[in-house]
Design a protein around this motif. Structure first.
Motif, short mmCIF file in Angstrom:
data_model
loop_
_atom_site.label_atom_id
_atom_site.label_comp_id
_atom_site.label_asym_id
_atom_site.label_seq_id
_atom_site.Cartn_x
_atom_site.Cartn_y
_atom_site.Cartn_z
N GLU A 141 48.81 4.05 4.14
CA GLU A 141 49.88 4.03 3.15
C GLU A 141 50.75 2.78 3.38
O GLU A 141 51.28 2.57 4.46
CB GLU A 141 50.74 5.28 3.24
N SER A 169 55.85 -2.54 -0.70
CA SER A 169 54.87 -3.28 -1.47
C SER A 169 55.42 -4.56 -2.08
O SER A 169 56.58 -4.63 -2.46
CB SER A 169 54.32 -2.39 -2.59
N ARG A 201 55.40 -7.12 -5.34
CA ARG A 201 55.56 -6.77 -6.75
C ARG A 201 54.52 -7.46 -7.63
O ARG A 201 53.89 -8.41 -7.23
CB ARG A 201 56.95 -7.19 -7.25
N THR A 203 47.55 1.14 -15.92
CA THR A 203 48.15 2.08 -14.97
C THR A 203 48.13 3.53 -15.43
O THR A 203 48.42 4.43 -14.65
CB THR A 203 49.61 1.69 -14.68
N THR A 233 56.13 1.34 -12.47
CA THR A 233 55.55 1.59 -11.15
C THR A 233 54.09 2.00 -11.31
O THR A 233 53.75 2.79 -12.19
CB THR A 233 56.31 2.71 -10.42
N TRP A 234 53.26 1.45 -10.47
CA TRP A 234 51.83 1.78 -10.49
C TRP A 234 51.46 2.38 -9.15
O TRP A 234 51.55 1.74 -8.11
CB TRP A 234 51.02 0.51 -10.74
N ASN A 235 51.04 3.64 -9.17
CA ASN A 235 50.57 4.31 -7.96
C ASN A 235 49.09 4.02 -7.80
O ASN A 235 48.24 4.61 -8.48
CB ASN A 235 50.82 5.82 -8.05
N GLU A 280 45.67 3.76 -5.53
CA GLU A 280 45.03 4.32 -4.34
C GLU A 280 43.56 3.97 -4.33
O GLU A 280 42.85 4.12 -5.32
CB GLU A 280 45.20 5.84 -4.30
N LYS A 305 46.84 3.29 -0.03
CA LYS A 305 47.56 3.77 -1.20
C LYS A 305 48.94 3.14 -1.19
O LYS A 305 49.55 2.95 -0.13
CB LYS A 305 47.65 5.29 -1.25
N GLU A 351 52.61 2.22 -3.83
CA GLU A 351 53.38 2.31 -5.07
C GLU A 351 53.88 0.90 -5.38
O GLU A 351 54.75 0.37 -4.71
CB GLU A 351 54.55 3.28 -4.89
N PRO A 399 55.78 -1.79 -7.58
CA PRO A 399 56.73 -2.05 -8.67
C PRO A 399 56.21 -3.17 -9.56
O PRO A 399 55.68 -4.17 -9.07
CB PRO A 399 58.01 -2.49 -7.93
N GLU A 432 62.73 2.30 -11.47
CA GLU A 432 61.71 2.41 -12.49
C GLU A 432 62.18 1.82 -13.82
O GLU A 432 61.39 1.30 -14.59
CB GLU A 432 61.32 3.87 -12.68
#
Length: 296
Positions: free
Chosen positions: A9, A13, A15, A34, A51-53, A55, A60, A62, A64, A225
């Motif tokens: 994890e 992150s 951007r 996304t 936001t893009w999760n 994985e 994995k 998150e 922005p 967000e």
């Protein structure tokens, strides 16, 4: 017997900065990429955030996504070439330039100029060279006929500026067995390094951090967000760009007053939502932050 392993994890992150011209439906691209896109009731997508999760089998994260709209390329480039913008560029792990397929030679020239400007901003932002993913995505054109440009020609144009060309309308695999279209964008971004340089700290540019709120209030997450972070960065760039203006002091004073009014609004909204449940609180927060974003 194979041992199962859990994906790493990534806590902090880098951007994505997704930019487009006003006539390009960049929100549709983000939804296709996304699975969702930020809602907007504004006339412009500039300053929105998403936001893009993401994985994979290995990690994995998150991510922005900052969204910007280039209405005047000269002004946009001037803002991002300033010293204030270097930390912004260093915080990026990817650039997505989204454009409508050109109808005229003038349209094509504008696309090339934008690619050149982004490339110069990217190179200017880091003294050791910027590393990340750069994709140039051609969106469908509703006007016909439009310029007939082969994939190879597009590929040459974009690679000259450090971008990979992707046709958003393409599906399946090409003659070499490679992914195309939206699937290729995902593949390119999945293979990217998203871990943020720990020396970077964008928190000081987030206006609501000066008046911190409870983490479970819903406003910190929704503020991110709905674009607070990117709006703050854009505001910093605007202040730097206007520093040579004779009315600079008055301009800065107006910005401070505006920020204070927004903070009062946000604080009042937070108090109003204190009795709501978690889900209702997040929905209320999203609506209130969107109202404030329209004032930025």
């Amino acid at each position: 017997m194979l041992r199962e392993h859990s994906a790493m994890e990534i806590a902090k992150s880098r951007r994505i900065l997704a930019v487009s011209s006003p006539d390009c439906d960049i929100l549709k691209l983000l939804k296709d990429l996304t699975g969702s896109a930020p809602a907007t009731s504004q006339g412009s997508n500039a300053g929105l955030s998403h936001t893009w999760n993401l994985e994979t089998n290995y990690y994995k994260v998150e991510i922005p996504i900052w969204i910007d709209e280039i209405r005047n390329l000269t002004e946009w480039k001037s803002e991002f070439m300033g010293d204030e913008a270097k930390e912004v560029v260093q915080a990026l792990g990817a650039w997505i330039y989204c454009f409508s397929k050109p109808v005229t030679q003038t349209d094509l020239d504008a696309i090339k100029d934008t690619l050149r400007a982004i490339s110069e901003v990217k190179d200017n932002g880091s003294e050791y060279g910027w590393d990340g993913a750069c994709v140039a995505v051609a969106m469908p054109q509703t006007v016909t006929p439009y310029l007939d440009i082969s994939f190879d020609d597009w590929d040459d144009i974009c690679r000259d500026f450090g971008f990979e060309f992707i046709d958003a309308e393409a599906t399946g695999r090409n003659e070499y067995g490679e992914q195309t279209g939206i699937a290729r964008i995902k593949e390119a971004l999945q293979s990217n390094d998203w871990a943020m340089n720990e020396s970077l700290d964008l928190d000081e540019l987030e206006p609501y951090n000066e008046n911190p709120m409870d983490e479970d209030s819903g406003f910190n997450m929704e503020g991110q967000e709905m674009g607070f972070e990117f709006a703050a960065l854009k505001s910093a760039l605007a202040r730097d760009e206007s520093s040579n203006d004779t009315e600079d002091d008055a301009h800065e004073s107006d910005q401070v007053d505006e920020l204070e009014r927004m903070m009062v609004h946000l604080q009042a909204a937070r108090e109003t939502s204190s009795g709501l449940s978690g889900v209702d609180k997040r929905r209320f927060a999203a609506r209130e932050v969107e109202k404030i974003m329209r004032q930025l």
